[in-house]
Design a protein around this motif. Structure first.
Motif, PDB file in Angstrom:
ATOM      1  N   GLN A  68       2.721   0.944  -0.005  1.00 41.16           N
ATOM      2  CA  GLN A  68       1.621   0.273  -0.705  1.00 41.16           C
ATOM      3  C   GLN A  68       0.804  -0.578   0.263  1.00 41.16           C
ATOM      4  OE1 GLN A  68       2.840  -1.833  -4.332  1.00 41.16           O
ATOM      5  NE2 GLN A  68       4.598  -0.454  -4.499  1.00 41.16           N
ATOM      6  N   ALA A  69       1.497  -1.280   1.153  1.00 40.76           N
ATOM      7  CA  ALA A  69       0.801  -2.108   2.136  1.00 40.76           C
ATOM      8  C   ALA A  69      -0.068  -1.253   3.042  1.00 40.76           C
ATOM      9  CB  ALA A  69       1.811  -2.900   2.962  1.00 40.76           C
ATOM     10  N   ALA A  70       0.469  -0.124   3.505  1.00 38.97           N
ATOM     11  CA  ALA A  70      -0.297   0.763   4.383  1.00 38.97           C
ATOM     12  C   ALA A  70      -1.539   1.292   3.674  1.00 38.97           C
ATOM     13  CB  ALA A  70       0.583   1.922   4.844  1.00 38.97           C
ATOM     14  N   ARG A  71      -1.378   1.631   2.394  1.00 42.19           N
ATOM     15  CA  ARG A  71      -2.513   2.148   1.627  1.00 42.19           C
ATOM     16  C   ARG A  71      -3.579   1.064   1.462  1.00 42.19           C
ATOM     17  NH1 ARG A  71       0.163   3.631  -2.691  1.00 42.19           N
ATOM     18  NH2 ARG A  71       0.621   5.712  -1.867  1.00 42.19           N
ATOM     19  N   ARG A  72      -3.127  -0.164   1.160  1.00 39.16           N
ATOM     20  CA  ARG A  72      -4.061  -1.282   0.987  1.00 39.16           C
ATOM     21  C   ARG A  72      -4.801  -1.582   2.290  1.00 39.16           C
ATOM     22  NH1 ARG A  72      -2.970  -5.875  -2.302  1.00 39.16           N
ATOM     23  NH2 ARG A  72      -1.460  -4.525  -3.347  1.00 39.16           N
ATOM     24  N   LEU A  73      -4.063  -1.578   3.395  1.00 40.42           N
ATOM     25  CA  LEU A  73      -4.673  -1.907   4.674  1.00 40.42           C
ATOM     26  C   LEU A  73      -5.623  -0.808   5.144  1.00 40.42           C
ATOM     27  CD1 LEU A  73      -1.616  -3.473   6.529  1.00 40.42           C
ATOM     28  CD2 LEU A  73      -3.559  -4.645   5.487  1.00 40.42           C
ATOM     29  N   ARG A  74      -5.392   0.425   4.722  1.00 35.75           N
ATOM     30  CA  ARG A  74      -6.325   1.504   5.058  1.00 35.75           C
ATOM     31  C   ARG A  74      -7.713   1.175   4.525  1.00 35.75           C
ATOM     32  NH1 ARG A  74      -5.505   5.606   8.460  1.00 35.75           N
ATOM     33  NH2 ARG A  74      -3.657   6.422   7.426  1.00 35.75           N
ATOM     34  N   GLU A  75      -7.756   0.474   3.394  1.00 33.89           N
ATOM     35  CA  GLU A  75      -9.037   0.125   2.780  1.00 33.89           C
ATOM     36  C   GLU A  75      -9.588  -1.194   3.302  1.00 33.89           C
ATOM     37  OE1 GLU A  75      -8.279   0.050  -1.383  1.00 33.89           O
ATOM     38  OE2 GLU A  75      -7.915   2.225  -1.539  1.00 33.89           O
ATOM     39  N   THR A  76      -8.713  -2.196   3.437  1.00 36.97           N
ATOM     40  CA  THR A  76      -9.193  -3.538   3.770  1.00 36.97           C
ATOM     41  C   THR A  76      -9.210  -3.844   5.262  1.00 36.97           C
ATOM     42  OG1 THR A  76      -6.973  -4.487   3.551  1.00 36.97           O
ATOM     43  CG2 THR A  76      -8.339  -4.404   1.559  1.00 36.97           C
ATOM     44  N   SER A  77      -8.279  -3.243   6.012  1.00 37.40           N
ATOM     45  CA  SER A  77      -8.175  -3.517   7.448  1.00 37.40           C
ATOM     46  C   SER A  77      -7.826  -2.228   8.193  1.00 37.40           C
ATOM     47  CB  SER A  77      -7.110  -4.584   7.716  1.00 37.40           C
ATOM     48  OG  SER A  77      -7.356  -5.763   6.996  1.00 37.40           O
ATOM     49  N   PRO A  78      -8.740  -1.272   8.234  1.00 36.12           N
ATOM     50  CA  PRO A  78      -8.435   0.041   8.816  1.00 36.12           C
ATOM     51  C   PRO A  78      -8.075  -0.002  10.293  1.00 36.12           C
ATOM     52  CG  PRO A  78     -10.795  -0.195   8.409  1.00 36.12           C
ATOM     53  CD  PRO A  78     -10.123  -1.348   7.737  1.00 36.12           C
ATOM     54  N   GLU A  79      -8.404  -1.114  10.952  1.00 30.93           N
ATOM     55  CA  GLU A  79      -8.094  -1.241  12.377  1.00 30.93           C
ATOM     56  C   GLU A  79      -6.642  -1.639  12.619  1.00 30.93           C
ATOM     57  OE1 GLU A  79      -8.877  -5.342  10.974  1.00 30.93           O
ATOM     58  OE2 GLU A  79      -9.755  -3.350  10.586  1.00 30.93           O
ATOM     59  N   VAL A  80      -5.938  -2.039  11.577  1.00 33.06           N
ATOM     60  CA  VAL A  80      -4.546  -2.466  11.702  1.00 33.06           C
ATOM     61  C   VAL A  80      -3.617  -1.251  11.566  1.00 33.06           C
ATOM     62  CG1 VAL A  80      -2.707  -3.891  10.732  1.00 33.06           C
ATOM     63  CG2 VAL A  80      -5.064  -4.749  10.796  1.00 33.06           C
ATOM     64  N   GLY A  81      -2.767  -1.032  12.564  1.00 34.45           N
ATOM     65  CA  GLY A  81      -1.804   0.048  12.498  1.00 34.45           C
ATOM     66  C   GLY A  81      -0.594  -0.350  11.677  1.00 34.45           C
ATOM     67  N   VAL A  82       0.124   0.649  11.172  1.00 31.07           N
ATOM     68  CA  VAL A  82       1.319   0.386  10.363  1.00 31.07           C
ATOM     69  C   VAL A  82       2.456   1.284  10.847  1.00 31.07           C
ATOM     70  CG1 VAL A  82       2.362   0.419   8.065  1.00 31.07           C
ATOM     71  CG2 VAL A  82      -0.045  -0.248   8.334  1.00 31.07           C
ATOM     72  N   VAL A  83       3.571   0.655  11.215  1.00 32.17           N
ATOM     73  CA  VAL A  83       4.801   1.379  11.539  1.00 32.17           C
ATOM     74  C   VAL A  83       5.799   1.092  10.428  1.00 32.17           C
ATOM     75  CG1 VAL A  83       6.728   1.628  13.151  1.00 32.17           C
ATOM     76  CG2 VAL A  83       4.410   1.227  14.028  1.00 32.17           C
ATOM     77  N   VAL A  84       6.147   2.118   9.669  1.00 31.43           N
ATOM     78  CA  VAL A  84       7.121   1.979   8.597  1.00 31.43           C
ATOM     79  C   VAL A  84       8.507   2.307   9.146  1.00 31.43           C
ATOM     80  CG1 VAL A  84       7.916   2.894   6.385  1.00 31.43           C
ATOM     81  CG2 VAL A  84       5.483   2.474   6.755  1.00 31.43           C
ATOM     82  N   LEU A  85       9.438   1.374   8.975  1.00 31.92           N
ATOM     83  CA  LEU A  85      10.840   1.595   9.342  1.00 31.92           C
ATOM     84  C   LEU A  85      11.622   1.810   8.051  1.00 31.92           C
ATOM     85  CD1 LEU A  85      11.419  -1.173  12.044  1.00 31.92           C
ATOM     86  CD2 LEU A  85      10.953   1.241  12.413  1.00 31.92           C
ATOM     87  N   SER A  86      12.257   2.959   7.935  1.00 30.84           N
ATOM     88  CA  SER A  86      12.938   3.295   6.690  1.00 30.84           C
ATOM     89  C   SER A  86      14.297   3.917   6.964  1.00 30.84           C
ATOM     90  CB  SER A  86      12.081   4.280   5.881  1.00 30.84           C
ATOM     91  OG  SER A  86      12.772   4.746   4.740  1.00 30.84           O
ATOM     92  N   GLN A  87      15.200   3.743   6.032  1.00 31.37           N
ATOM     93  CA  GLN A  87      16.486   4.420   6.145  1.00 31.37           C
ATOM     94  C   GLN A  87      16.460   5.762   5.420  1.00 31.37           C
ATOM     95  OE1 GLN A  87      19.024   1.450   4.400  1.00 31.37           O
ATOM     96  NE2 GLN A  87      18.882   2.318   2.346  1.00 31.37           N
ATOM     97  N   TYR A  88      15.282   6.112   4.866  1.00 28.99           N
ATOM     98  CA  TYR A  88      15.164   7.318   4.064  1.00 28.99           C
ATOM     99  C   TYR A  88      14.338   8.385   4.783  1.00 28.99           C
ATOM    100  CZ  TYR A  88      16.399   3.750   0.656  1.00 28.99           C
ATOM    101  OH  TYR A  88      17.006   2.707   0.005  1.00 28.99           O
ATOM    102  N   ALA A  89      14.955   9.546   5.040  1.00 26.29           N
ATOM    103  CA  ALA A  89      14.223  10.682   5.611  1.00 26.29           C
ATOM    104  C   ALA A  89      13.635  11.483   4.456  1.00 26.29           C
ATOM    105  CB  ALA A  89      15.155  11.541   6.456  1.00 26.29           C
ATOM    106  N   THR A  90      12.783  10.817   3.687  1.00 26.43           N
ATOM    107  CA  THR A  90      12.258  11.396   2.455  1.00 26.43           C
ATOM    108  C   THR A  90      10.828  11.886   2.664  1.00 26.43           C
ATOM    109  OG1 THR A  90      13.599   9.812   1.206  1.00 26.43           O
ATOM    110  CG2 THR A  90      11.838  10.939   0.003  1.00 26.43           C
ATOM    111  N   PRO A  91      10.592  13.204   2.528  1.00 24.78           N
ATOM    112  CA  PRO A  91       9.253  13.749   2.765  1.00 24.78           C
ATOM    113  C   PRO A  91       8.160  13.078   1.950  1.00 24.78           C
ATOM    114  CG  PRO A  91      10.844  15.527   2.657  1.00 24.78           C
ATOM    115  CD  PRO A  91      11.577  14.275   2.258  1.00 24.78           C
ATOM    116  N   SER A  92       8.453  12.741   0.689  1.00 18.19           N
ATOM    117  CA  SER A  92       7.405  12.175  -0.157  1.00 18.19           C
ATOM    118  C   SER A  92       6.891  10.845   0.383  1.00 18.19           C
ATOM    119  CB  SER A  92       7.922  11.976  -1.593  1.00 18.19           C
ATOM    120  OG  SER A  92       9.043  11.104  -1.608  1.00 18.19           O
TER     121      SER A  92
END
Length: 221
Positions: A68-92
């Motif tokens: 959700q944060a990455a989606r929001r930042l795509r609109e409000t702060s497109p210059e900010v990169g996002v690295v998601v760290l997850s324990q889930y290897a989930t395609p969705s």
């Protein structure tokens, strides 16, 4: 110049561990640490980081707040990169992360935190406008034979490869047309052909585009 970071994770030990690890990298500056979605978005507004490093599940819903944060930042702060760290290897999850394009986005499994060089490399790539997808997630998205000689990428023409490369950079059709000196209608036809050759005709338009990019990234490293 240093890369300013905001780190978000609801588990204190994980959050502090990641922060202290990243602070050992000379060109990284951790500007803020957060424990939920609201404080993450507030920190981005206040600190103007280059990259956000975030868990995928945090309060208030402990669902997919990192996405959700990455989606929001795509609109409000497109210059900010996002690295998601997850324990889930989930395609969705990765499909949702790349929904608006692959530029400045990375999805890594938390086990990669053990490899500081790999994590730092992903952060630098995202800060530079690139993208990184964890190999285990790619394997879940791409058929076993995709990396072999029978790869459907081998069926693409040079022009289709050019368009797919531009897609992998997160460009929309208009930007691709400008970069390759093509009409937008021509770009649409090439992309349609790419989808057919990669066997993605059953997907929604957004997910076809994202899966094509992931297949490209999987084979080009």
């Amino acid at each position: 110049m240093s890369i300013r970071l905001v780190v978000a994770d609801d588990h204190y030990l994980v959050r502090e561990g990641v922060r202290r690890l990243l602070e050992t990298v000379p060109d990284f500056e951790v500007a803020a640490v957060c424990d939920d979605l609201d404080s993450l978005l507030a920190a981005v507004d206040a600190e103007r980081p280059d990259v956000v490093v975030t868990d995928i599940r945090m309060p208030p819903g402990s669902a997919d707040e990192g996405i959700q944060a990455a989606r929001r930042l795509r609109e409000t702060s497109p210059e900010v990169g996002v690295v998601v760290l997850s324990q889930y290897a989930t395609p969705s999850y990765v499909l949702a992360l790349l929904d608006g394009g692959s530029a400045r986005r990375a999805y890594l499994l938390k086990e990669r935190v053990d490899d500081l060089e790999q994590l730092a490399g992903a952060i630098r790539a995202v800060a530079d406008g690139g993208s990184v997808i964890d190999p285990k997630v790619v394997e879940a998205l791409v058929a076993e034979g995709a990396r072999e000689e029978e790869s459907p990428l081998n069926e693409l023409t040079p022009r289709e490869h050019d368009v797919l490369r531009e897609m992998a950079e997160g460009k929309n059709n208009a930007a691709i047309a400008q970069s390759l000196v093509l009409g937008e209608r021509s770009v649409e036809k090439v992309i349609h052909s790419i989808f057919l050759k990669l066997g993605l005709t059953w997907e929604t338009t957004v997910h076809k585009r994202v899966k094509a990019v992931i297949l490209y990234l999987a084979e080009t490293g």
